[in-house]
Scaffold this motif. Structure first.
Motif, PDB file in Angstrom:
ATOM      1  N   GLN A   1      28.479  94.513  72.085  1.00  0.00           N
ATOM      2  CA  GLN A   1      28.969  95.488  71.113  1.00  0.00           C
ATOM      3  C   GLN A   1      30.340  95.100  70.574  1.00  0.00           C
ATOM      4  OE1 GLN A   1      28.204  99.836  72.111  1.00  0.00           O
ATOM      5  NE2 GLN A   1      27.646  98.872  74.041  1.00  0.00           N
ATOM      6  N   CYS A   2      31.206  94.601  71.447  1.00  0.00           N
ATOM      7  CA  CYS A   2      32.545  94.196  71.003  1.00  0.00           C
ATOM      8  C   CYS A   2      32.474  92.939  70.130  1.00  0.00           C
ATOM      9  CB  CYS A   2      33.436  93.937  72.216  1.00  0.00           C
ATOM     10  SG  CYS A   2      33.729  95.385  73.249  1.00  0.00           S
ATOM     11  N   LEU A   3      31.742  91.947  70.624  1.00  0.00           N
ATOM     12  CA  LEU A   3      31.720  90.667  69.924  1.00  0.00           C
ATOM     13  C   LEU A   3      31.036  90.749  68.572  1.00  0.00           C
ATOM     14  CD1 LEU A   3      31.050  88.326  72.950  1.00  0.00           C
ATOM     15  CD2 LEU A   3      33.087  88.375  71.512  1.00  0.00           C
ATOM     16  N   MET A   4      30.179  91.764  68.415  1.00  0.00           N
ATOM     17  CA  MET A   4      29.548  91.976  67.107  1.00  0.00           C
ATOM     18  C   MET A   4      30.588  91.973  66.001  1.00  0.00           C
ATOM     19  SD  MET A   4      26.639  92.772  65.541  1.00  0.00           S
ATOM     20  CE  MET A   4      26.256  93.226  63.849  1.00  0.00           C
ATOM     21  N   PHE A   5      31.732  92.582  66.296  1.00  0.00           N
ATOM     22  CA  PHE A   5      32.763  92.700  65.273  1.00  0.00           C
ATOM     23  C   PHE A   5      33.402  91.347  64.955  1.00  0.00           C
ATOM     24  CE2 PHE A   5      32.341  97.030  66.678  1.00  0.00           C
ATOM     25  CZ  PHE A   5      32.525  97.756  65.516  1.00  0.00           C
ATOM     26  N   LYS A   6      33.314  90.433  65.896  1.00  0.00           N
ATOM     27  CA  LYS A   6      33.876  89.104  65.648  1.00  0.00           C
ATOM     28  C   LYS A   6      32.846  88.181  65.000  1.00  0.00           C
ATOM     29  CE  LYS A   6      37.505  86.647  65.927  1.00  0.00           C
ATOM     30  NZ  LYS A   6      38.822  87.192  65.552  1.00  0.00           N
ATOM     31  N   HIS A   7      31.679  88.111  65.628  1.00  0.00           N
ATOM     32  CA  HIS A   7      30.684  87.140  65.174  1.00  0.00           C
ATOM     33  C   HIS A   7      30.071  87.518  63.837  1.00  0.00           C
ATOM     34  CE1 HIS A   7      30.229  85.978  69.614  1.00  0.00           C
ATOM     35  NE2 HIS A   7      30.926  85.063  69.001  1.00  0.00           N
ATOM     36  N   SER A   8      29.933  88.793  63.593  1.00  0.00           N
ATOM     37  CA  SER A   8      29.299  89.223  62.345  1.00  0.00           C
ATOM     38  C   SER A   8      30.320  89.828  61.398  1.00  0.00           C
ATOM     39  CB  SER A   8      28.175  90.220  62.642  1.00  0.00           C
ATOM     40  OG  SER A   8      27.220  89.645  63.504  1.00  0.00           O
ATOM     41  N   ARG A   9      31.529  89.389  61.557  1.00  0.00           N
ATOM     42  CA  ARG A   9      32.615  89.893  60.737  1.00  0.00           C
ATOM     43  C   ARG A   9      32.301  89.773  59.251  1.00  0.00           C
ATOM     44  NH1 ARG A   9      38.278  90.539  61.268  1.00  0.00           N
ATOM     45  NH2 ARG A   9      38.870  91.672  59.386  1.00  0.00           N
ATOM     46  N   SER A  10      31.700  88.648  58.886  1.00  0.00           N
ATOM     47  CA  SER A  10      31.411  88.416  57.465  1.00  0.00           C
ATOM     48  C   SER A  10      30.511  89.493  56.891  1.00  0.00           C
ATOM     49  CB  SER A  10      30.769  87.037  57.283  1.00  0.00           C
ATOM     50  OG  SER A  10      29.572  86.948  58.030  1.00  0.00           O
ATOM     51  N   ILE A  11      29.593  89.973  57.701  1.00  0.00           N
ATOM     52  CA  ILE A  11      28.671  91.012  57.227  1.00  0.00           C
ATOM     53  C   ILE A  11      29.361  92.369  57.196  1.00  0.00           C
ATOM     54  CG2 ILE A  11      26.563  92.264  57.797  1.00  0.00           C
ATOM     55  CD1 ILE A  11      25.456  89.678  58.871  1.00  0.00           C
ATOM     56  N   ILE A  12      30.094  92.686  58.253  1.00  0.00           N
ATOM     57  CA  ILE A  12      30.784  93.976  58.304  1.00  0.00           C
ATOM     58  C   ILE A  12      31.773  94.087  57.156  1.00  0.00           C
ATOM     59  CG2 ILE A  12      32.341  95.395  59.692  1.00  0.00           C
ATOM     60  CD1 ILE A  12      30.996  94.117  62.176  1.00  0.00           C
ATOM     61  N   ASP A  13      32.453  92.992  56.872  1.00  0.00           N
ATOM     62  CA  ASP A  13      33.399  93.006  55.758  1.00  0.00           C
ATOM     63  C   ASP A  13      32.723  93.392  54.448  1.00  0.00           C
ATOM     64  OD1 ASP A  13      35.787  92.461  56.954  1.00  0.00           O
ATOM     65  OD2 ASP A  13      35.619  90.288  56.796  1.00  0.00           O
ATOM     66  N   ARG A  14      31.478  93.005  54.306  1.00  0.00           N
ATOM     67  CA  ARG A  14      30.799  93.261  53.034  1.00  0.00           C
ATOM     68  C   ARG A  14      30.050  94.581  53.005  1.00  0.00           C
ATOM     69  NH1 ARG A  14      29.282  87.381  50.680  1.00  0.00           N
ATOM     70  NH2 ARG A  14      30.617  86.208  52.064  1.00  0.00           N
ATOM     71  N   LEU A  15      29.467  94.946  54.151  1.00  0.00           N
ATOM     72  CA  LEU A  15      28.622  96.148  54.139  1.00  0.00           C
ATOM     73  C   LEU A  15      29.376  97.398  54.620  1.00  0.00           C
ATOM     74  CD1 LEU A  15      25.175  94.757  55.383  1.00  0.00           C
ATOM     75  CD2 LEU A  15      26.043  95.035  53.052  1.00  0.00           C
ATOM     76  N   TYR A  16      30.168  97.263  55.664  1.00  0.00           N
ATOM     77  CA  TYR A  16      30.865  98.424  56.225  1.00  0.00           C
ATOM     78  C   TYR A  16      32.362  98.155  56.374  1.00  0.00           C
ATOM     79  CZ  TYR A  16      26.064  99.548  57.689  1.00  0.00           C
ATOM     80  OH  TYR A  16      24.716  99.790  57.717  1.00  0.00           O
TER      81      TYR A  16
END
Lengths: 217, 217
Positions: B165-180
């Motif tokens: 759950q924590c690493l999601m924010f690091k590894h998928s940062r590119s997606i979170i930056d765009r979607l959420y």
DNA sequence: GCTTGTATTAAACAGTTGTTTAAAATAATT
DNA sequence: AATTATTTTAAACAACTGTTTAATACAAGC
């Protein structure tokens, strides 16, 4: 030189090999010479059939996603007649197997995971065609579980909690392989992980669930 | 040419710049010329002070980990007097801030995350010095929450659930930056994510908790 | 002031990268 | 069979890679 074994035209062979090599090495580290060598074609072929290495990568990415969806259909998960808890369990199982499959199909998710972790220009299309549909589906399921009045931010965070648990097995594979190899040693072990994530998440979701029976006063 | 502004010796400047560039580009994509250019030293300096680009990378990695630990100490989490639920919350908050900090220190975790996602020879040392201590600490906390008799496999899967759950924010940062993007827009938002993960995980853990009061029959 | 050891420099090294070229081989069409 | 179009080839291209060299600049010690 007669190569009677490989009857596929060069174009198809290049695309297939490109998925393999890009998945193994990533876009930047993969070389056109390595791809062409494995595909048994001349170095110039990539620029002949595809416009450039970059264009080949974009096509390989699209092809990988298409294949992943063909081999792992989400039919059962899409059935809105099922209870949302069961749909969540099915979704997680499908997703995790997609990620951890070590056969040919595992390459597809590896390629996509690579693109997410280290984006190139091709990421935007991936988000539109691959990510958003998955996010929408899981969002719908979560909303059903939490209740229609659930806070939107909470839904998003729960979504990331669930995806994060699954993707951990992909992104931190190198660590799991060394510290906890028994967790993903075989198919039953992977299935156990999928069930764990489903149960862990369902319990986690209850923490944020709206009271269902009472209408808002 | 007099450079009165930069008084640090070339060695230190190289190491600091190396962390930046390797974090941005990864080991393979980073070039010695880019590093030397930013550090205002000659191209030959890397091979003079460090033995090679690879050796510089290893040192940069070690330095990054050391700095990350210095800037984000785990003192409170290590206090075994605190209730495990609180320690878990503190651990997650510390870890997430470490991961998402966009200032200079964020580079350290970026560099380490990069190494995990795409390992080089240097990974083994990283696992020993950075990963295992963190894993051990969280394992201890989880065992306290689940009860001493908790199944070892379950503990490991719960560990991965929380780290994931924590690493999601690091590894998928590119997606979170765009979607959420609003989820990580500022520090309070990040704090809210940390609290979410803590509550989600605590609820998830209860699903696997052993009955505490009753001794085994 | 001269010598010794360290630091810095520009230049070149040998290897690899993606891409292009122009000729040769093959296939398709008339 | 001759002509056109398509595919494949080896070779070269220019740009870039990490590393090495040998010459220079600079400092400290005697």
């Amino acid at each position: 030189m007669t190569q009677s074994i490989l009857i596929e035209p060069a174009f198809d062979r290049l695309l297939q090999v490109a998925v393999e090599v890009f998945a193994e090495c990533g876009f930047r580290e993969a070389t056109v010479r390595e791809i062409c060598s494995r595909a048994n074609v001349n170095v110039a072929s990539i620029n002949y059939y595809f416009r450039s290495k970059e264009a080949l990568y974009a096509q390989a990415l699209a092809f990988a996603f298409q294949e992943a969806n063909r081999l792992y259909p989400l039919d059962a998960v899409l059935d809105k007649g099922l209870p949302p808890e069961q749909r969540l369990t099915l979704f997680i199982g499908n997703f995790l197997h997609k990620l951890l499959d070590d056969s040919h199909l595992g390459l597809y998710s590896k390629l996509i995971a690579r693109e997410i972790a280290d984006p190139t220009k091709a990421l935007d299309e991936i988000i539109e065609t691959a990510i958003i549909p998955q996010f929408s589906l899981l969002t719908e399921i979560i909303q059903q579980i939490l209740g229609a009045a659930a806070d939107k931010m909470i839904v998003k965070r729960c979504l990331l909690s669930i995806f994060g648990q699954c993707l951990m097995f992909k992104h931190s594979r190198s660590i799991i392989d060394r510290l906890y190899p028994e967790l993903i040693a075989n198919d039953p072990a992977i299935q156990a992980c999928a069930e764990h994530i489903a149960q862990f998440s369902l319990a986690g979701l209850t923490r944020f669930a709206q009271p269902q029976k009472r209408p808002i006063p």
